[in-house]
Design a protein around this motif. Structure first.
Motif, PDB file in Angstrom:
ATOM      1  N   LEU A 158       0.846  -1.194   0.000  1.00  0.00           N
ATOM      2  CA  LEU A 158       0.000   0.000   0.000  1.00  0.00           C
ATOM      3  C   LEU A 158       0.881   1.243   0.000  1.00  0.00           C
ATOM      4  O   LEU A 158       1.765   1.384   0.847  1.00  0.00           O
ATOM      5  CB  LEU A 158      -0.920  -0.027   1.224  1.00  0.00           C
ATOM      6  N   THR A 159       0.648   2.122  -0.953  1.00  0.00           N
ATOM      7  CA  THR A 159       1.411   3.367  -1.066  1.00  0.00           C
ATOM      8  C   THR A 159       0.455   4.544  -1.166  1.00  0.00           C
ATOM      9  O   THR A 159      -0.700   4.394  -1.586  1.00  0.00           O
ATOM     10  CB  THR A 159       2.325   3.355  -2.303  1.00  0.00           C
ATOM     11  N   THR A 160       0.927   5.718  -0.765  1.00  0.00           N
ATOM     12  CA  THR A 160       0.090   6.924  -0.785  1.00  0.00           C
ATOM     13  C   THR A 160       0.587   7.896  -1.854  1.00  0.00           C
ATOM     14  O   THR A 160       1.789   8.004  -2.102  1.00  0.00           O
ATOM     15  CB  THR A 160       0.104   7.625   0.582  1.00  0.00           C
ATOM     16  N   HIS A 161      -0.354   8.608  -2.452  1.00  0.00           N
ATOM     17  CA  HIS A 161      -0.032   9.526  -3.549  1.00  0.00           C
ATOM     18  C   HIS A 161      -0.948  10.748  -3.469  1.00  0.00           C
ATOM     19  O   HIS A 161      -2.086  10.659  -3.000  1.00  0.00           O
ATOM     20  CB  HIS A 161      -0.222   8.837  -4.904  1.00  0.00           C
ATOM     21  N   LYS A 162      -0.456  11.868  -3.936  1.00  0.00           N
ATOM     22  CA  LYS A 162      -1.269  13.086  -4.027  1.00  0.00           C
ATOM     23  C   LYS A 162      -1.178  13.620  -5.446  1.00  0.00           C
ATOM     24  O   LYS A 162      -0.078  13.777  -5.978  1.00  0.00           O
ATOM     25  CB  LYS A 162      -0.801  14.140  -3.020  1.00  0.00           C
ATOM     26  N   VAL A 163      -2.323  13.876  -6.061  1.00  0.00           N
ATOM     27  CA  VAL A 163      -2.348  14.394  -7.424  1.00  0.00           C
ATOM     28  C   VAL A 163      -2.814  15.842  -7.407  1.00  0.00           C
ATOM     29  O   VAL A 163      -3.605  16.252  -6.553  1.00  0.00           O
ATOM     30  CB  VAL A 163      -3.269  13.546  -8.334  1.00  0.00           C
ATOM     31  N   LEU A 164      -2.313  16.600  -8.365  1.00  0.00           N
ATOM     32  CA  LEU A 164      -2.609  18.027  -8.471  1.00  0.00           C
ATOM     33  C   LEU A 164      -3.134  18.340  -9.865  1.00  0.00           C
ATOM     34  O   LEU A 164      -2.797  17.646 -10.833  1.00  0.00           O
ATOM     35  CB  LEU A 164      -1.350  18.871  -8.217  1.00  0.00           C
ATOM     36  N   PRO A 165      -3.949  19.376 -10.000  1.00  0.00           N
ATOM     37  CA  PRO A 165      -4.342  19.806 -11.347  1.00  0.00           C
ATOM     38  C   PRO A 165      -3.143  20.377 -12.092  1.00  0.00           C
ATOM     39  O   PRO A 165      -2.168  20.819 -11.473  1.00  0.00           O
ATOM     40  CB  PRO A 165      -5.402  20.880 -11.084  1.00  0.00           C
ATOM     41  N   LYS A 166      -3.205  20.358 -13.405  1.00  0.00           N
ATOM     42  CA  LYS A 166      -2.130  20.940 -14.202  1.00  0.00           C
ATOM     43  C   LYS A 166      -2.037  22.439 -13.914  1.00  0.00           C
ATOM     44  O   LYS A 166      -3.051  23.086 -13.644  1.00  0.00           O
ATOM     45  CB  LYS A 166      -2.388  20.690 -15.686  1.00  0.00           C
ATOM     46  N   ASP A 197     -10.223  15.368 -13.330  1.00  0.00           N
ATOM     47  CA  ASP A 197      -9.164  15.094 -14.306  1.00  0.00           C
ATOM     48  C   ASP A 197      -7.874  14.568 -13.674  1.00  0.00           C
ATOM     49  O   ASP A 197      -7.295  13.597 -14.181  1.00  0.00           O
ATOM     50  CB  ASP A 197      -8.880  16.344 -15.142  1.00  0.00           C
ATOM     51  N   PRO A 198      -7.367  15.171 -12.574  1.00  0.00           N
ATOM     52  CA  PRO A 198      -6.123  14.642 -11.994  1.00  0.00           C
ATOM     53  C   PRO A 198      -6.233  13.187 -11.545  1.00  0.00           C
ATOM     54  O   PRO A 198      -5.337  12.382 -11.788  1.00  0.00           O
ATOM     55  CB  PRO A 198      -5.862  15.578 -10.806  1.00  0.00           C
ATOM     56  N   VAL A 199      -7.358  12.838 -10.893  1.00  0.00           N
ATOM     57  CA  VAL A 199      -7.540  11.456 -10.440  1.00  0.00           C
ATOM     58  C   VAL A 199      -7.739  10.532 -11.633  1.00  0.00           C
ATOM     59  O   VAL A 199      -7.198   9.414 -11.672  1.00  0.00           O
ATOM     60  CB  VAL A 199      -8.728  11.356  -9.470  1.00  0.00           C
ATOM     61  N   SER A 200      -8.499  10.979 -12.631  1.00  0.00           N
ATOM     62  CA  SER A 200      -8.712  10.159 -13.827  1.00  0.00           C
ATOM     63  C   SER A 200      -7.402   9.879 -14.536  1.00  0.00           C
ATOM     64  O   SER A 200      -7.178   8.762 -15.021  1.00  0.00           O
ATOM     65  CB  SER A 200      -9.698  10.855 -14.777  1.00  0.00           C
ATOM     66  N   ASP A 201      -6.537  10.884 -14.600  1.00  0.00           N
ATOM     67  CA  ASP A 201      -5.227  10.679 -15.232  1.00  0.00           C
ATOM     68  C   ASP A 201      -4.417   9.632 -14.463  1.00  0.00           C
ATOM     69  O   ASP A 201      -3.724   8.799 -15.070  1.00  0.00           O
ATOM     70  CB  ASP A 201      -4.453  11.998 -15.294  1.00  0.00           C
ATOM     71  N   PHE A 202      -4.501   9.660 -13.133  1.00  0.00           N
ATOM     72  CA  PHE A 202      -3.793   8.668 -12.317  1.00  0.00           C
ATOM     73  C   PHE A 202      -4.340   7.270 -12.594  1.00  0.00           C
ATOM     74  O   PHE A 202      -3.578   6.307 -12.772  1.00  0.00           O
ATOM     75  CB  PHE A 202      -3.944   9.018 -10.834  1.00  0.00           C
TER      76      PHE A 202
END
Length: 641
Positions: A158-166, A197-202
């Motif tokens: 299990l790993t953690t990640h944070k996504v940001l908008p462009k 969009d950021p989550v969808s890209d991930f």
């Protein structure tokens, strides 16, 4: 499912809790054994002595007959779905109560699996819009760090990640950079760009690697009727999974979809929930003592999260009640502090009232943005042209049965979201002429109706304003940077506008379709606030600056030419400089010339003078001459070769 469960990986307290605590049923209350007798005694009381909500006792009695399931049942469920295939999991984590409960459940399920069966990765993903409430951002960052660190120690995949908008799609890049108006119900441009969009890209990235993924969400049917319908609609028959609404190779798993709000807080806080019975009714209260909190599997406690919900409620406390008549802070929703879709940001207001006074400037700024969407303020804050360079008027036919001014006013009041954006407190003034009706808010004309004699209907016209004027965007950016500086000087680590956003905003200003910023104002604003420069990219798109812009302004007034049009033509020329082939340059010139240049009064005067679309294209003949000339030059070049 039972053979998957491994008690050896759990400590004694965790194992006992998983085996004995009941969820999605009556036994979620710590004093459930004595509750039945108390309810029966309460039920025998004389009707006149009972509280009007005494029917809730019957509801709890019925619930006691079906005690729900121990947490072990849900752990088994998660383990079975996890081991059914090799598709990786993506857990959507917002830092709120529901997503926290899901991460706890999945973490315990992985801990209770034999190490050889932990065969596929689990990604815990949080989406940071960059304008979340600062307290929430701090909570999410600390939680992600703790979850990832402990999962590594426990040997979990299990790993953690944070996504940001462009950078060019963030809230400030769009609002301050492009000039988008603050979001409204009818123009909610922010959610897709900043969250979806950021989550969808991930997810798409994981699909490209693994072909399919399972997205684990904290959706619950009890949240709302619409949420229950969505969960049921996409459910796959005879499966715990549902289909993703937009991504073909993604599936949804909702492990707590049957849980109540009390169940969620029970697994998060893992401490006693006292239920009291009295002639005044039924009361439930969580103990607010840190020492009673049971730690998360990753070693932190959730009293901070509880208090965050409590403080965001304007009730002053966080009562968890059964009936819908009493508000519960468990229903509080944290979002962007800049959100203007809602009328009031009650969560932010309550946080400030409960001790977070330092965030008052953020609420004040948010309210200022909301005021720009009021009809009376739109002409002041927003350009009369859209980003296309054109003045746009919306045209809509009213129903044929509308025959009088009174009917028009009634229709607009009843369905203002469909026909006209009116604030509830606004007073609509209707004035009728022979062929038209003016709709005013005070002295401001907000729409015009004209009678179409041929179709025998009223047609509504209203001017749709464009982006915010650049002068307001400059002032707002400076205000944000100054406030950011004050926050950090006072010891709060807050970034209101990130460095990548500043670079994106600067490029939007330099290339603004209506007001190109030849003065290159943003670096100067930043220097005024912070007394230093960032590593700005050298602006090589134009050889012109503030002095040249002032000269064009003076010449434009003298010769009656819009200086912005000349600026855009010069920018186009510089952008094409050095190219061996200038394909389509005259089309681009024509596009610029066809835009609505000048003041709004001048544009309307020109529009009233022309009769047709071809006549309106005043530069058509000149452009045709240019195109003929370039065609002759091309022929000569071919002959010479």
């Amino acid at each position: 499912m039972a053979e998957l469960f491994q008690a050896d990986a759990l400590d004694e307290e965790q194992y006992s809790y998983i085996q004995n605590e009941y969820f999605a049923g009556f036994k979620r209350f710590s004093n459930h054994e004595g509750l039945v007798e108390a309810l029966n005694k309460f039920e025998r009381q004389h009707r006149e002595l009972k509280h009007p909500s005494y029917g809730l006792c019957k509801e709890l009695l019925r619930e006691s007959e079906a005690e729900g399931f121990p947490l072990r049942h849900f752990i088994d469920d998660v383990q079975a779905v996890y081991n059914a295939d090799n598709r990786p999991w993506v857990i959507g984590y917002s830092g709120g109560k529901d997503s926290t409960a899901v991460v706890i459940l999945v973490y315990l399920a992985l801990l209770a699996l034999d190490e050889s069966k932990r065969t596929k990765p689990v990604y815990v993903v949080a989406s940071d819009t960059l304008v979340e409430t600062p307290l929430v951002v701090d909570h999410v960052n600390k939680s992600l760090e703790a979850i990832g660190r402990q999962a590594k120690r426990d040997g979990l995949p299990l790993t953690t990640h944070k996504v940001l908008p462009k950078p060019n799609q963030t809230f400030w890049s769009c609002l301050l950079g492009k000039g988008y108006p603050a979001p409204t119900q009818s123009f909610r441009w922010c959610t897709e760009r900043m969250k979806i969009d950021p989550v969808s890209d991930f997810i798409k990235d994981k699909i490209s690697r693994h072909e399919e993924v399972i997205v684990v969400l904290g959706s619950r049917s009890q949240e709302s009727a619409s949420r229950a319908q969505v969960i049921a609609k996409h459910k796959i028959e005879n499966s715990r999974l549902a289909r993703h609404t937009t991504l073909a190779n993604a599936f949804i798993f909702t492990p707590i979809d049957t849980w109540s709000m009390d169940d969620v807080w029970k697994v998060i806080r893992q401490c006693s929930l006292d239920v009291t019975i009295s002639p005044m009714g039924i009361g439930k209260k969580w103990k607010n003592e840190y020492d009673l909190e049971w730690e998360n599997p990753w070693g932190t406690k959730n009293l901070t999260l509880w208090n965050l919900y409590k403080d965001s409620s304007d009730q002053g406390e966080c009562p968890l009640v059964i009936d819908d008549s009493t508000p519960s802070c468990g229903n509080s929703r944290f979002g962007c502090w800049t959100c203007t879709v809602v009328t009031k940001d009650r969560a932010m207001e309550s946080l400030i009232q409960n001790g977070e006074e330092w965030m008052q400037p953020l609420l004040t700024f948010r309210n200022k943005l909301a005021e720009t969407n009021e009809t009376k303020n739109k002409d002041y804050y927003r350009n009369f042209k859209r980003r296309t360079g054109k003045v746009h008027e919306q045209r809509k036919a009213l129903p044929k049965e509308i025959r009088s001014v009174e009917q028009v006013e009634t229709l607009l009041r009843r369905a203002n979201n469909d026909y006209l954006e009116l604030q509830p407190a606004q007073q609509l003034v209707v004035t009728e002429g022979e062929e038209q009706i003016q709709l005013k808010d005070g002295d401001t004309v907000i729409a015009m109706l004209t009678r179409n004699a041929e179709k025998q209907v009223w047609e509504l016209f209203r001017h749709i304003p464009g982006p915010y004027w650049l002068k307001h965007r400059k002032a707002w950016l400076k205000e944000l940077l100054e406030q950011e500086k004050v926050f950090n000087q006072d010891g709060y680590q807050v970034t209101l506008v990130t460095e990548p956003e500043l670079h994106a905003i600067r490029q939007e200003w330099l290339n603004d379709p209506n007001e190109p910023d030849w003065a290159d104002s943003l670096p100067k604003i930043y220097r005024e606030v912070y007394g230093k420069d960032l590593d700005w990219v050298v602006n090589d798109n134009t050889a012109f600056g503030e002095v040249e812009a002032q000269i064009l302004e003076e010449l434009g007034e003298e010769f009656g030419v819009a200086p912005e049009m000349v600026q855009k033509l010069l920018d186009l020329e510089v952008s094409m400089e050095g190219l061996s082939r200038r394909t389509g340059i005259f089309d681009k010139i024509g596009t610029l010339l066809r835009q609505d240049w000048g003041s709004l009064e001048q544009i309307k005067a020109r529009s009233n003078q022309v009769q047709g679309k071809a006549e309106f294209d005043v530069f058509k003949e000149q452009i045709a001459k240019y195109e003929d000339a370039i065609a002759d030059l091309n022929k000569q070049a071919v002959v010479e070769l």
